[in-house]
Design a protein around this motif. Structure first.
Motif, PDB file in Angstrom:
ATOM      1  N   VAL A  39       0.830  -1.211   0.000  1.00 20.68           N
ATOM      2  CA  VAL A  39       0.000   0.000   0.000  1.00 20.68           C
ATOM      3  C   VAL A  39       0.865   1.261   0.000  1.00 20.68           C
ATOM      4  N   GLN A  40       1.904   1.293   0.819  1.00 23.45           N
ATOM      5  CA  GLN A  40       2.775   2.473   0.880  1.00 23.45           C
ATOM      6  C   GLN A  40       3.958   2.268  -0.048  1.00 23.45           C
ATOM      7  N   ARG A  41       3.807   2.711  -1.256  1.00 27.03           N
ATOM      8  CA  ARG A  41       4.823   2.486  -2.285  1.00 27.03           C
ATOM      9  C   ARG A  41       6.123   3.240  -2.026  1.00 27.03           C
ATOM     10  N   ASP A  42       6.083   4.305  -1.261  1.00 23.67           N
ATOM     11  CA  ASP A  42       7.284   5.103  -1.042  1.00 23.67           C
ATOM     12  C   ASP A  42       8.022   4.755   0.252  1.00 23.67           C
ATOM     13  N   ARG A 105      15.343  -2.783  -3.391  1.00 21.16           N
ATOM     14  CA  ARG A 105      16.364  -2.106  -4.211  1.00 21.16           C
ATOM     15  C   ARG A 105      15.729  -1.179  -5.241  1.00 21.16           C
ATOM     16  N   GLU A 106      14.588  -1.585  -5.808  1.00 27.14           N
ATOM     17  CA  GLU A 106      13.904  -0.740  -6.789  1.00 27.14           C
ATOM     18  C   GLU A 106      13.373   0.540  -6.161  1.00 27.14           C
ATOM     19  N   ARG A 107      13.036   0.486  -4.888  1.00 23.85           N
ATOM     20  CA  ARG A 107      12.503   1.667  -4.204  1.00 23.85           C
ATOM     21  C   ARG A 107      13.606   2.574  -3.676  1.00 23.85           C
ATOM     22  N   GLY A 108      14.852   2.217  -3.929  1.00 27.54           N
ATOM     23  CA  GLY A 108      15.936   3.092  -3.540  1.00 27.54           C
ATOM     24  C   GLY A 108      16.723   2.649  -2.338  1.00 27.54           C
ATOM     25  N   GLY A 109      16.518   1.447  -1.870  1.00 28.61           N
ATOM     26  CA  GLY A 109      17.281   0.946  -0.714  1.00 28.61           C
ATOM     27  C   GLY A 109      18.697   0.576  -1.121  1.00 28.61           C
ATOM     28  N   GLU A 110      19.580   0.564  -0.148  1.00 27.37           N
ATOM     29  CA  GLU A 110      20.977   0.251  -0.430  1.00 27.37           C
ATOM     30  C   GLU A 110      21.319  -1.163  -0.025  1.00 27.37           C
TER      31      GLU A 110
END
Length: 110
Positions: A39-42, A105-110
């Motif tokens: 639900v919370q894509r960000d 990773r696609e959401r910007g995680g390292e």
């Protein structure tokens, strides 16, 4: 798809009341966090909590299956089905962890 498959396998694994309530609570609460992650894509926190929960349920599922596996003379067809679905869910969890990690990773995680 990950949530739906694990939800179905957990429901089938809990069908026979062979596992204690902690098996159901652990798996269903992780799936609820997975719904939050969808639900919370960000939110990176939701995905990380879902991944951590999946990894923890791998450990707890192994313990539940090992401790509560009945002797052969007490295995009915329904118990075999429940255990089989719990084991199948356990075998799919590493694949799910990989897919959730890719989502992280696609959401910007390292």
């Amino acid at each position: 798809a990950i949530i739906l498959v694990h939800w179905l396998l957990t429901v089938w694994g809990c069908m026979n009341y062979m596992f204690p309530a902690s098996y159901a609570w652990g798996n269903f609460s992780v799936l609820a966090v997975g719904i939050w992650a969808i639900v919370q894509r960000d939110s990176l926190d939701a995905v990380m909590m879902f991944l951590t929960g999946l990894l923890l349920t791998v450990l707890t599922d192994i313990i539940h299956i090992c401790v509560f596996y009945p002797p052969n003379n007490y295995l009915t067809d329904a118990k075999r089905f429940s255990i089989g679905m719990a084991i199948f869910s356990l075998l799919l969890k590493p694949v799910s962890c990989y897919l959730v990690y890719r989502m992280y990773r696609e959401r910007g995680g390292e």
